[in-house]
Design a protein around this motif. Structure first.
Motif, PDB file in Angstrom:
ATOM      1  N   TYR A   5       0.874  -1.168   0.000  1.00 19.82           N
ATOM      2  CA  TYR A   5       0.000   0.000   0.000  1.00 19.82           C
ATOM      3  C   TYR A   5       0.914   1.222   0.000  1.00 19.82           C
ATOM      4  N   HIS A   6       0.937   1.936  -1.099  1.00 20.28           N
ATOM      5  CA  HIS A   6       1.884   3.030  -1.306  1.00 20.28           C
ATOM      6  C   HIS A   6       1.107   4.346  -1.247  1.00 20.28           C
ATOM      7  N   LEU A  32       5.895 -12.510  -5.422  1.00 25.48           N
ATOM      8  CA  LEU A  32       4.593 -12.079  -5.905  1.00 25.48           C
ATOM      9  C   LEU A  32       4.197 -10.823  -5.148  1.00 25.48           C
ATOM     10  N   VAL A  33       3.733  -9.802  -5.877  1.00 21.74           N
ATOM     11  CA  VAL A  33       3.414  -8.522  -5.251  1.00 21.74           C
ATOM     12  C   VAL A  33       2.050  -8.031  -5.724  1.00 21.74           C
ATOM     13  N   SER A  34       1.204  -7.667  -4.767  1.00 21.93           N
ATOM     14  CA  SER A  34      -0.041  -6.961  -5.054  1.00 21.93           C
ATOM     15  C   SER A  34       0.181  -5.507  -4.661  1.00 21.93           C
ATOM     16  N   TYR A  35       0.087  -4.610  -5.656  1.00 25.12           N
ATOM     17  CA  TYR A  35       0.481  -3.210  -5.420  1.00 25.12           C
ATOM     18  C   TYR A  35      -0.704  -2.272  -5.550  1.00 25.12           C
ATOM     19  N   ARG A  36      -0.862  -1.390  -4.555  1.00 17.33           N
ATOM     20  CA  ARG A  36      -1.867  -0.334  -4.621  1.00 17.33           C
ATOM     21  C   ARG A  36      -1.210   1.002  -4.353  1.00 17.33           C
ATOM     22  N   MET A  37      -1.292   1.887  -5.305  1.00 19.36           N
ATOM     23  CA  MET A  37      -0.821   3.256  -5.136  1.00 19.36           C
ATOM     24  C   MET A  37      -2.037   4.098  -4.731  1.00 19.36           C
ATOM     25  N   ILE A  38      -1.942   4.772  -3.586  1.00 26.18           N
ATOM     26  CA  ILE A  38      -3.100   5.450  -3.007  1.00 26.18           C
ATOM     27  C   ILE A  38      -2.800   6.939  -2.846  1.00 26.18           C
ATOM     28  N   THR A 154       4.764   7.123   1.932  1.00 24.63           N
ATOM     29  CA  THR A 154       4.964   6.069   2.927  1.00 24.63           C
ATOM     30  C   THR A 154       4.376   4.776   2.376  1.00 24.63           C
ATOM     31  N   MET A 155       5.023   3.659   2.688  1.00 18.60           N
ATOM     32  CA  MET A 155       4.498   2.364   2.273  1.00 18.60           C
ATOM     33  C   MET A 155       4.186   1.497   3.482  1.00 18.60           C
ATOM     34  N   ILE A 156       3.080   0.770   3.371  1.00 23.66           N
ATOM     35  CA  ILE A 156       2.779  -0.338   4.266  1.00 23.66           C
ATOM     36  C   ILE A 156       2.903  -1.600   3.429  1.00 23.66           C
ATOM     37  N   VAL A 157       3.693  -2.548   3.898  1.00 23.02           N
ATOM     38  CA  VAL A 157       3.916  -3.792   3.157  1.00 23.02           C
ATOM     39  C   VAL A 157       3.534  -4.962   4.047  1.00 23.02           C
ATOM     40  N   CYS A 158       2.488  -5.666   3.658  1.00 26.20           N
ATOM     41  CA  CYS A 158       2.034  -6.841   4.391  1.00 26.20           C
ATOM     42  C   CYS A 158       2.633  -8.085   3.736  1.00 26.20           C
ATOM     43  N   ASP A 159       3.226  -8.938   4.539  1.00 30.34           N
ATOM     44  CA  ASP A 159       3.873 -10.155   4.046  1.00 30.34           C
ATOM     45  C   ASP A 159       3.024 -11.344   4.450  1.00 30.34           C
TER      46      ASP A 159
END
Length: 204
Positions: A5-6, A32-38, A154-159
């Protein structure tokens, strides 16, 4: 899998640079990455962007117009998102380029940009400024507040390998992004590792 979450501020140089760098790393990573630019628009982000743009002598900068442009770009990008995240990013990137070249924001500019990008203008007009689109945009802004995002980008990265935890970082340096997208074994005492947040217990 990583869920990214960017959170960015439209038209901010730091956000634009971070967007390009993150996309480059996502393309290169084996994960594997699921990307959201917010895009997030707050009173503070408007003030910061206005002050930043004022430094460019080639731009005609008015506070009210900056605020309107940021809000409208976030809303229009959300409307385009019904055509896919990639479509929304293409639109967002192109509109940033045009606005930073001093092209006035208008509905005709939006429609011509969509057309040039081979996106569906009719679908955009159906989604544009509807209650569903506005609600989705508000949900994004609320997400930023819930995750205590106060600095942009800022990024939130959930693993997915760490069910309860997420990385929160504003470090978009080569080293910072490598730690996330090209991870190496880090000791528990490595202060350069991204900050862990336990969302079951609340963010720190």
């Amino acid at each position: 899998m990583l869920e990214v979450y960017h959170f960015v501020t439209p038209l901010s140089a730091d956000s634009i640079i971070s967007e390009k760098k993150v996309i480059t790393y996502i393309k290169q990573t084996s994960q594997l990455v699921s990307y959201r630019m917010i895009p997030v628009v707050t009173m503070q982000s408007v003030r910061d962007t206005y002050q930043e743009l004022k430094m460019h002598k080639s731009l005609n900068v008015d506070y009210a117009i900056v605020a309107q442009n940021l809000s409208q770009l976030a809303l229009d990008t959300k409307a385009v998102q019904s055509q896919g995240k990639k479509a929304a990013r293409l639109f967002y990137d192109k509109m940033q380029e045009l606005l930073l070249a001093n092209v006035p924001y208008s509905k005709s500019l939006v429609l011509s940009t969509l057309s040039k990008l081979h996106l569906d203008t009719n679908l955009f007009l159906e989604d544009y400024n509807t209650s569903a689109t506005i609600s989705a945009l508000k949900a994004d802004q609320n997400m930023a507040a819930t995750m205590d995002i106060t600095n942009y980008p800022t990024m939130i990265v959930c693993d997915s390998n760490k069910d309860k935890y997420a990385f929160k970082t504003s470090d978009f340096s080569t080293n910072g992004l490598s730690l996330i997208f090209n991870p190496v074994q880090q000791s528990n005492n490595d202060s350069s590792a991204p900050h862990l947040i336990n969302y079951e217990e609340g963010s720190n």
